[in-house]
Design a protein around this motif. Structure first.
Motif, PDB file in Angstrom:
ATOM      1  N   VAL A   2       0.843  -1.199   0.000  1.00 51.24           N
ATOM      2  CA  VAL A   2       0.000   0.000   0.000  1.00 51.24           C
ATOM      3  C   VAL A   2       0.874   1.243   0.000  1.00 51.24           C
ATOM      4  O   VAL A   2       0.614   2.207  -0.731  1.00 51.24           O
ATOM      5  N   GLN A   7      -2.759  -1.102  -5.537  1.00 51.78           N
ATOM      6  CA  GLN A   7      -4.115  -1.435  -5.112  1.00 51.78           C
ATOM      7  C   GLN A   7      -4.080  -2.898  -4.682  1.00 51.78           C
ATOM      8  O   GLN A   7      -3.602  -3.747  -5.424  1.00 51.78           O
ATOM      9  N   VAL A  73     -10.654  -0.445   4.540  1.00 52.03           N
ATOM     10  CA  VAL A  73     -10.559  -1.868   4.232  1.00 52.03           C
ATOM     11  C   VAL A  73     -11.973  -2.434   4.346  1.00 52.03           C
ATOM     12  O   VAL A  73     -12.670  -2.167   5.325  1.00 52.03           O
ATOM     13  N   ILE A 151      -9.098  -1.162  -0.026  1.00 52.30           N
ATOM     14  CA  ILE A 151      -8.454  -2.470   0.097  1.00 52.30           C
ATOM     15  C   ILE A 151      -9.582  -3.481   0.302  1.00 52.30           C
ATOM     16  O   ILE A 151     -10.385  -3.341   1.222  1.00 52.30           O
TER      17      ILE A 151
END
Length: 201
Positions: A2, A7, A73, A151
């Protein structure tokens, strides 16, 4: 990854967890006959939810430690379509759940319709089909999240196996190989790289 600007989309295994959930659900339904045992597909969905919960919180915490305050996330509970005519359904081979005695195995066959096989002299275990993945049902949603720079944790344990019955997605009594599902996911994402982290040579 990251920090370097990639990605990231993650998948994960669920072998011990889905087996534990499956065993717990069977024990519960045995002790409470009024309740129906949860099918394999539901056990897979449960494992995706709770493993995803742990992974996304751990990643979020690590990202914040590294100064990423706005890198969300997200876990996508993912269905993966398999072909109901896949030959794997005629030859279940993937062991799941706990070991049983011959008597317990015979009861499971009669009571639940399970296919039971002796496992390396250690007892009997339920075996289910391991069909090839054909389509990731939530692929569009996963693509949108990646495009929005999230994410994504998805296809956990190879995904929840489903077959298409008209317009209905029906859970299949199966386990999809997570490496095959990850390869399909990488292909559909047009990923630059697929990394398989494992302790196996």
């Amino acid at each position: 990854l990251v920090e370097e600007g990639y990605q990231v989309v993650m998948t994960h295994s669920n072998g011990p967890q889905v087996g534990m959930i499956h065993t717990a659900m069977n024990e519960f339904s045995t002790n409470h006959p009024d309740y129906t045992a949860s099918p394999m597909s539901v056990c897979s969905a449960m494992s995706q939810g709770y493993i995803g919960y742990d992974l996304q919180n751990a990643l979020r915490e690590e990202l914040r430690k590294r100064g990423f305050m706005r890198t969300p996330v997200v876990t996508v509970v993912t269905q993966v379509r398999v072909d109901e005519n896949d030959p794997a359904f005629q030859n279940p081979s993937k062991p799941i759940g706990h070991f049983m005695t011959r008597e317990q195995a015979e009861h499971a066959e009669k009571a639940y319709g399970y296919v039971m096989k002796e496992d390396a002299g250690r007892g009997y275990r339920r075996v289910v089909a391991s069909p090839k993945p054909v389509e990731i049902v939530e692929q569009d949603a996963i693509n949108s999240l990646v495009d929005a720079n999230k994410i994504v944790i998805c296809c956990g344990g190879g995904g929840i196996p489903v077959t298409l019955q008209g317009d209905h997605l029906k859970g299949a009594s199966a386990v999809i190989d997570k490496d095959f599902a990850s390869c399909l996911l990488a292909k559909e994402l047009d990923a630059d790289m697929l990394i398989i982290l494992t302790a196996v040579e």
